[in-house]
Design an enzyme around this catalytic site. Structure first.
Site, mmCIF file in Angstrom:
data_model
loop_
_atom_site.group_PDB
_atom_site.id
_atom_site.type_symbol
_atom_site.label_atom_id
_atom_site.label_comp_id
_atom_site.label_asym_id
_atom_site.label_seq_id
_atom_site.Cartn_x
_atom_site.Cartn_y
_atom_site.Cartn_z
ATOM 1 N N LYS B 52 17.944 -48.195 -46.765
ATOM 2 C CA LYS B 52 18.237 -49.143 -47.844
ATOM 3 C C LYS B 52 18.374 -50.559 -47.275
ATOM 4 C CE LYS B 52 20.535 -45.583 -50.632
ATOM 5 N NZ LYS B 52 21.814 -44.919 -50.938
ATOM 6 N N GLN B 96 28.159 -44.940 -50.612
ATOM 7 C CA GLN B 96 27.283 -43.846 -50.203
ATOM 8 C C GLN B 96 28.001 -42.489 -50.306
ATOM 9 O OE1 GLN B 96 23.951 -44.159 -49.257
ATOM 10 N NE2 GLN B 96 23.978 -41.931 -49.300
ATOM 11 N N ASP B 119 24.110 -48.086 -58.760
ATOM 12 C CA ASP B 119 23.740 -46.673 -58.874
ATOM 13 C C ASP B 119 23.717 -46.194 -60.336
ATOM 14 O OD1 ASP B 119 23.019 -45.487 -56.469
ATOM 15 O OD2 ASP B 119 25.099 -45.143 -55.836
#
Lengths: 283, 283
Positions: B52, B96, B119
């Protein structure tokens, strides 16, 4: 002949339980209070609001009905809602649909603070439902009431094939979420579905919420299925009827809700139950 | 043989578009910034985070990786998140997965302010998705990327029979919501579904997200169907493989995503796209 799911009787039982919960809360110093806001308002809205008010009073819930002019601005309505959001004595706030066209309904829905959102329409509550949150949160009353009916009539959901006809935010979508959370296999069919009845004929649990009188007949139902009719339609003679054609469905279904006397009474009883739950959760 | 849906190529195209959007934003004085928080972290998490970070930098997005000890308390983690919530230079915040077991993941998810929830996991964003809101809001990146793939490969959704295998909050549920919003007839099947393959065999669009290697084979697919494989599994020899058995599926499906090179690259490209969208919406 199907076993009839007696929503009237079940609502009576649920209301009795709610009454006990109200008395307990009162003993601990909390009197549940519901505020219903009606803007302009047509005849149907007036009847709904009156029924809610009467039921709340019967159960010992303080019910306040705020009537606002149809010409109120959206900003003014938001101010009224915010006053109730801030008022600790208020546990549930409901803005009666429909609203005048100059008011954006989603904006109003988001303005009601999630902890007082007795209709369960605020996106944050919908999101909790759809992510199967373990927290306490309100849920749209009609589908929540239907879950109570399924439980009371011992209709298993896990692994069952549930088909929802209609994808509204008030019934179809939250119903699908509740049944998915209850481990049913869930299909949502709607106006754009090709061969809708191929799906309904396979459903162990069929929930119909379209507003189309007699859309579903006995031929569209799996023998022995549980059929929940959310319709509150008018037939050609002006009589109240459902989305399911009762006579033919009654020959095929295992369990069936009548209209009237099925889902309708459970929706209002669930609204009362949820008002009291919100009061309890506010402790 | 199926037409392969080339996620790698499509991700490249999407990244190029994102790069242009980043340049435009920069010209207007905004540099998109993504913060990735990693708590403890195993090898897999490290790889994801590194990928990422690298991609963000390639596209001109500022990427900040915050590494926290596995022993950090939940309260401390919430404080870190709140600092970024308040920081106007930050547009996207991502924590994460997985988190250490003493931290409640839903609490963390709710702590990220909805406008920086890159997200799309915060319930308020899920609720906007599930009520088909017309507002701008982030959506879980894997299913959002799949919608981009379907569009790029001209797969119609309205009235099509879409079957989602798996009901996770990250893939299955938001995928079902997106396809329902796109007017597909949507069925969610899962571990408790009886005769799952009776459903998959009828699907025009089949999305498989179970983590079970080769759960779906050609025999479980409708001829000509579009099959999206979200699996990132390891076979007995340790090679990356999908939830769909590629060789047999390739004989039956009309369109098919490979693993690797299908959904995976699109998820990270969508994360970048969404970071830039959040920056744009923050204007």
């Amino acid at each position: 002949m199907a076993e009839l799911i007696d929503g009237k009787q079940l609502a009576k039982k649920l209301n009795a339980e709610t009454k006990v919960a109200v008395d307990e809360l009162k003993a601990s110093g909390i009197t549940p209070k519901l505020v219903v806001i009606i803007v302009g308002g047509d005849g149907a809205s007036e009847i709904y609001v009156r029924n809610k008010h009467r039921k709340a009073e019967q159960l010992g819930i303080i019910s306040e009905v705020t009537r606002l002019s149809a010409t109120i601005s959206q900003a003014e309505l938001l101010e009224v809602i915010e006053t109730y959001n801030q008022d600790d004595s208020v546990h549930g706030i409901l803005v009666q649909s429909p609203l005048p066209s100059h008011i954006d309904e989603p904006t109003i829905t988001r303005a009601i603070t999630p902890t007082k959102d007795v209709d369960g329409f605020n996106p944050v509550n919908v999101g909790k439902l759809y992510t199967h949150s373990a927290l306490n949160f309100p849920v749209s009353c009609t589908p929540k009431g239907i879950m109570t009916m399924l439980k009371a009539y011992h209709v298993p959901t896990a692994g069952k094939n549930a088909v929802i006809v209609g994808r509204s935010n008030i019934v179809g979508r939250p119903m699908a979420a509740l049944l998915l959370n209850a481990s049913a296999t869930v299909t949502v069919v709607h106006s754009q579905t090709k061969d809708m009845k191929a799906y309904t004929r396979e459903a162990d649990i069929l929930v119909v919420a379209t507003g189309i009188p007699h859309l579903i007949t006995g031929a569209d139902i799996k023998p022995g299925a549980t059929v929940i009719d959310v319709g509150m339609d008018r037939d050609e003679e002006g009589h109240l009827t459902g989305d399911v054609e009762f006579e033919s469905a009654n020959q095929v279904a295992g369990k069936l809700t009548p209209v009237p006397g099925g889902v309708g009474p459970m929706t209002i009883a669930t609204l009362m139950q949820q008002t009291v739950e919100l009061a309890k959760w506010s402790e």
